[in-house]
Design a protein around this motif. Structure first.
Motif, short mmCIF file in Angstrom:
data_model
loop_
_atom_site.label_atom_id
_atom_site.label_comp_id
_atom_site.label_asym_id
_atom_site.label_seq_id
_atom_site.Cartn_x
_atom_site.Cartn_y
_atom_site.Cartn_z
N GLY A 71 28.21 89.12 28.99
CA GLY A 71 28.31 88.13 30.07
C GLY A 71 27.28 87.04 29.86
N GLY A 72 26.93 86.37 30.96
CA GLY A 72 26.08 85.20 30.87
C GLY A 72 24.68 85.46 30.31
N LEU A 73 24.15 86.67 30.48
CA LEU A 73 22.84 86.98 29.93
C LEU A 73 22.83 86.72 28.41
CD1 LEU A 73 19.96 88.18 30.00
CD2 LEU A 73 20.99 90.44 29.87
N GLY A 74 23.91 87.14 27.77
CA GLY A 74 24.03 86.94 26.32
C GLY A 74 24.00 85.46 25.97
N ASP A 75 24.66 84.65 26.76
CA ASP A 75 24.67 83.20 26.52
C ASP A 75 23.25 82.63 26.66
OD1 ASP A 75 27.51 82.62 26.18
OD2 ASP A 75 27.74 83.13 28.28
N VAL A 76 22.56 83.05 27.71
CA VAL A 76 21.22 82.49 27.98
C VAL A 76 20.23 82.92 26.90
CG1 VAL A 76 19.29 82.45 29.62
CG2 VAL A 76 21.65 82.38 30.46
N SER A 89 36.38 85.94 33.89
CA SER A 89 35.36 86.67 34.65
C SER A 89 35.33 88.15 34.31
CB SER A 89 35.74 86.52 36.14
OG SER A 89 34.84 87.21 36.94
N ARG A 90 34.15 88.72 34.47
CA ARG A 90 34.12 90.18 34.56
C ARG A 90 34.87 90.53 35.83
NH1 ARG A 90 29.43 92.03 36.06
NH2 ARG A 90 28.41 90.04 36.36
N LEU A 91 35.70 91.56 35.78
CA LEU A 91 36.48 91.90 36.97
C LEU A 91 35.70 92.95 37.77
CD1 LEU A 91 40.06 92.02 35.36
CD2 LEU A 91 38.86 90.08 36.38
N GLN A 117 31.38 91.76 42.25
CA GLN A 117 30.56 90.55 42.41
C GLN A 117 31.40 89.28 42.49
OE1 GLN A 117 27.76 89.97 39.15
NE2 GLN A 117 27.59 87.79 39.53
N LYS A 118 32.54 89.29 41.83
CA LYS A 118 33.20 88.04 41.50
C LYS A 118 34.23 87.54 42.51
CE LYS A 118 30.88 87.51 37.65
NZ LYS A 118 30.00 86.36 37.39
N GLY A 119 34.34 88.20 43.65
CA GLY A 119 35.22 87.69 44.70
C GLY A 119 36.70 87.91 44.43
N ILE A 138 41.32 78.57 27.68
CA ILE A 138 41.59 78.47 29.13
C ILE A 138 40.72 77.37 29.74
CG2 ILE A 138 41.44 79.68 31.35
CD1 ILE A 138 42.19 82.27 29.80
N TYR A 139 39.45 77.34 29.34
CA TYR A 139 38.59 76.26 29.87
C TYR A 139 39.20 74.89 29.55
CZ TYR A 139 34.87 79.75 30.54
OH TYR A 139 34.13 80.84 30.95
N ALA A 140 39.81 74.78 28.37
CA ALA A 140 40.35 73.47 27.97
C ALA A 140 41.72 73.20 28.59
CB ALA A 140 40.46 73.41 26.45
N GLY A 162 25.94 81.62 37.26
CA GLY A 162 27.33 81.39 36.89
C GLY A 162 27.36 80.35 35.78
N LEU A 163 28.03 80.72 34.70
CA LEU A 163 28.16 79.76 33.61
C LEU A 163 29.58 79.22 33.51
CD1 LEU A 163 26.13 81.66 30.84
CD2 LEU A 163 25.36 79.84 32.35
N THR A 164 30.54 79.99 34.04
CA THR A 164 31.93 79.57 33.82
C THR A 164 32.23 78.24 34.52
OG1 THR A 164 32.77 80.89 35.66
CG2 THR A 164 32.72 81.96 33.52
P1 ADP Z 1 28.29 86.98 34.36
O1 ADP Z 1 27.10 86.92 33.50
O2 ADP Z 1 27.98 87.42 35.75
O3 ADP Z 1 29.40 87.75 33.77
P2 ADP Z 1 28.52 84.12 33.87
O4 ADP Z 1 29.41 83.12 34.49
O5 ADP Z 1 27.08 83.82 33.87
O6 ADP Z 1 28.85 85.51 34.56
O7 ADP Z 1 28.87 84.29 32.35
C1 ADP Z 1 30.07 84.80 31.90
C2 ADP Z 1 30.18 84.54 30.41
O8 ADP Z 1 31.04 85.51 29.85
C3 ADP Z 1 30.81 83.19 30.10
O9 ADP Z 1 30.36 82.76 28.83
C4 ADP Z 1 32.30 83.54 30.04
O10 ADP Z 1 33.04 82.61 29.28
C5 ADP Z 1 32.23 84.88 29.36
N1 ADP Z 1 33.33 85.79 29.69
C6 ADP Z 1 33.51 86.52 30.81
N2 ADP Z 1 34.61 87.28 30.72
C7 ADP Z 1 35.14 87.01 29.51
C8 ADP Z 1 36.29 87.49 28.82
N3 ADP Z 1 37.09 88.40 29.35
N4 ADP Z 1 36.53 87.01 27.59
C9 ADP Z 1 35.71 86.09 27.03
N5 ADP Z 1 34.61 85.60 27.63
C10 ADP Z 1 34.34 86.06 28.85
#
Ligand code: ADP
Ligand code: GLC
Length: 706
Positions: A242-247, A529-531, A534-536, A593-595, A610-612
């Motif tokens: 999830g987002g921790l990995g991105d950060v 999203s993670r299902l 938290q995510k509504g 999907i983002y695009a 939230g990064l999405t």
């Molecule tokens: P959280 O860390 O709570 O999951 P964030 O919005 O901070 O939420 O970060 C989610 C990250 O994980 C984003 O980079 C998003 O694109 C990615 N992500 C979440 N679910 C998927 C998925 N099923 N497939 C690919 N990327 C995903």
């Protein structure tokens, strides 16, 4: 008593991981490996009962904490959360009226029901395996190789697990300066000196290590240089849930541009793709005392350098050989006790004494506790610590005997001010928050929210107490990875000048790939999203039939709780051609999907940052979000009178309000397209990069090390 895990571990012998000495290469094509998300811990009861006891006695702890802690007895509590739950509001009133009494009463009335909780925590988290990653050969190859390389196992010395109660204190004395082993990398500033602690004494001489890459050219920032060790449990592209990995990936990179030396310390999970593992360079290894009875473990250090950032992976097959980083608390508690201590011991071993040790989430939360106890006589003690909360829901809670045994920490930290919660549990995050010199979280709004009972996940009083050292710094996104103009996962690249045309093409191709009706007049709503709770998603599930009006399509991408996965599968069947539920983890699909979507839904119950929604905006996709945490801080609501704003928002956690926000978005899209298009361009134009926030972190580092 240590639980199953101790038995399991004691059955294993110590591994000696064969070093990979192959030359490292820089700039690999980023590729994420997808894994299961953190096991959602059992929801803890509101811990008001402990609250006041903490407030009364926490001064003792503060005295131990170096740095500028300015605890407040009655700090301001977060804002609007209150309006959301009448029941909570009642609780709050009671507590506010007489918090001491309320806490005492509740404590007296309550009996811990640990057994049930533990069973629940041990339950498996929902699957989140990326198909592609799983199918990939290199990973297989890595596994095979690892298996082939397995050394003959030595029998474990003591059946230690049975006696967690044994004194840990002796270790403190054992941790004396020892000897130096290795030269510092060019990235490290300080002169190499003699080694510090017993744990980090090398078992054998460090093998020839490649010099770290030179300071990158962008390191032009004028502020004084600082060295920072990042410690956390995941990091793109090695492992991300999830987002921790991105950060953990993007912030160090951004800090390099702010004149920082950054080392990122991560577990060397078996699931890290072989393409990275094979490029890691062996930096050394040693035995480290860990448990209360002196049981010791192997610590290997494997290094990889990329984009000016040094990644040091802590290697131990006993702890990190599961397919996923997070499995269940029974396994994860020992794993992250080990990791926290090994990270510090590795720094000592490498003689890399950073100015700042920046820890992330509960998995690294024991680092500040170790630093101020068992490592207090080492050179590392000069470092200041920061603990960043990415998600307060995950705290690393288990019974005291287990955590005391595995961490080997002295008895005195198992008190109400530091680790202890309820009657007999220890909370690793809580301990880290107490001992860290500074606490940050990933948005200002969340920094306020978590001091309220509604969002505080039972640590609100603790956070209020430490509010003087708490601040919010919002996340950004990495513009190299998230750039629609260069993103090679997209069907069509685009930028702000041609987004309106190119987005249509991305939309059509997305519809085609997903088997949806190809029609660029349809309003496509994405959800990545993670299902989880938290995510509504319960809101989404309850209004989806009302959203499906024949002009709308919904694309879901996510994995997580079974009930949400099934709900979205059901809707795909019910609205064939207009709903597509991708129950999987797939980076490429996420980018597309983002695009290709017109709007992205993020109706979270709580959202630290939230990064999405940030990614969506950068891709010209309009976010529809709930006004909480970072969502509130990053999405300015559309104002139809001024024709300004970045997205559509709603405040209370109610399905009707979500539906209303979606309908407002649709109205603008279908009836005032030019306003919509302007918003798309405004969103793409918004500065969502890491630069500003990295500067704030740098300022914090400078403040702490003045
Ligand atoms: P959280 O860390 O709570 O999951 P964030 O919005 O901070 O939420 O970060 C989610 C990250 O994980 C984003 O980079 C998003 O694109 C990615 N992500 C979440 N679910 C998927 C998925 N099923 N497939 C690919 N990327 C995903
Ligand atoms: C957490 C939060 C998310 C945040 C991310 C990175 O997983 O749920 O809101 O963006 O960490 O900080």
């Amino acid at each position: 008593m240590p639980k199953e895990k101790s038995v399991k571990l004691s059955d294993k012998s110590k591994p000696t991981v064969k070093p990979v000495t192959e030359e490292r290469k820089v700039e690999p094509a980023p590729k994420a490996v997808a894994v299961e998300r953190k096991a959602e811990p059992v929801k803890k009861e509101a811990a008001k009962k402990e609250v006041t006891a903490e407030v009364k006695t926490e001064k003792a702890v503060t005295a131990e904490i170096a740095g500028k802690t300015a605890p407040k007895a009655e700090p301001a509590v977060a804002q609007k959360a209150m309006a959301e739950k009448p029941v909570k509001a009642a609780e709050k009133t009671a507590a506010a009226e007489n918090p001491v009494k309320a806490a005492e009463k509740k404590a007296a009335a309550e009996k811990p029901t640990k057994a049930a909780e533990k069973t629940a925590t041990a339950a498996k988290p929902a699957k989140a395996v990326e198909k592609k990653a799983a199918a990939e050969k290199p990973v297989k190859a890595a596994e095979k190789k690892a298996a082939a390389e397995k050394p003959a196992k030595a029998a474990e010395k003591t059946a230690t697990a049975e006696k967690p109660a044994k004194a840990a204190e002796k270790k403190a004395t054992a941790e004396k300066p020892a000897k130096a082993a290795e030269k510092k990398t060019t990235a490290a500033k300080k002169a190499p000196e003699k080694k510090a602690i017993k744990e980090s004494e090398p078992v054998k001489a460090v093998e020839e290590s490649k010099p770290v890459e030179e300071t990158p050219a962008e390191a032009h920032n004028a502020t004084p240089r600082r060295s920072v060790a990042f410690i956390g449990s995941e990091c793109y592209p090695f492992v991300k849930t999830g987002g921790l990995g991105d950060v953990m990936y993007a912030l160090p990179k951004a800090l390099v541009k702010q004149n920082c030396d950054v080392k990122v310390i991560l577990p060397k999970y078996k699931c890290i793709p072989w393409e990275y593992q094979e490029k890691m360079v062996y930096r050394g290894s040693f035995q480290m005392d860990l448990c209360a009875d002196g049981r010791s473990f192997y610590v290997g250090i494997m290094e990889y350098v990329w984009d000016g950032v040094v990644y040091d992976f802590i290697d131990n097959e006993e702890f990190f050989s599961d397919g996923n980083p997070y499995t269940n608390l029974v396994d994860d508690i020992p794993k992250y006790c080990y990791f926290a201590k090994a990270a510090l011991a590795a720094l000592n071993y490498m003689d890399w004494i950073p100015d700042i040790i920046h820890c992330h989430d509960w998995q690294a939360a024991l680092v500040p506790v170790y630093l101020r106890t068992q490592f207090v006589n080492t050179k590392l003690t000069t470092a200041k610590t920061i603990l960043t909360i990415h998600n307060l829901r995950f705290q690393g809670i288990y019974d005291i005997p287990t955590i005391r045994y595995w961490s080997g920490l002295p008895d005195h930290v198992f008190n109400k001010d530091v680790l202890k919660v309820k009657y007999k549990d220890a909370n690793m995050l809580k301990g880290g928050l107490a001992y860290a010199n500074a606490i940050t979280t990933v948005s200002q709004t969340y920094a306020g929210e978590i001091q309220s009972a509604y969002y505080g996940e039972t640590l609100d009083a603790h956070l209020r107490y430490h509010s003087g050292k708490l601040r919010g710094i919002v996340n950004g996104i990495d513009y190299d990875i998230w750039n629609p103009d260069t993103d090679d996962r997209l069907y069509e690249n685009y930028n702000i000048t041609n987004v309106l045309d190119k987005k249509k093409e991305n939309k059509r191709k997305l519809q085609e790939e997903l088997g949806l009706a190809q029609d660029d007049h349809k309003f496509v709503i994405g959800l990545v999203s993670r299902l989880t709770n938290q995510k509504g998603l319960d809101l989404v599930a309850s209004i989806l039939p009302k959203v499906m009006d024949g002009h709308t399509q919904v694309v879901v991408l996510g994995t997580g709780d079974r009930n949400y996965e099934d709900t979205f599968r059901y809707y795909e069947g019910a609205y064939k051609g207009d709903v597509c539920s991708n129950i999987m983890y797939d980076e490429t699909r996420a980018h597309r999907i983002y695009a290709g979507a017109d709007a992205l839904l993020v109706p979270s119950r709580f959202e630290p940052c939230g990064l999405t929604q940030l990614i969506a905006m950068h891709y010209g996709t309009v976010p529809i979000v709930r006004e909480t945490g970072g969502l509130k801080d990053t999405v300015e609501p559309y104002n139809m009178y001024s024709n300004m704003g970045n997205g559509f928002t709603f405040d209370r956690y109610e399905a009707g309000l979500l539906l209303d926000a979606i309908n407002r978005a649709k109205t603008l899209y279908f009836e005032s397209r030019w306003c919509w298009d302007e918003m798309v361009q405004r969103d793409m134009d918004k500065d969502l990069s890491w630069e500003k926030s990295a500067k704030q972190y740098k300022d914090l580092y400078l403040d702490l090390t003045r």
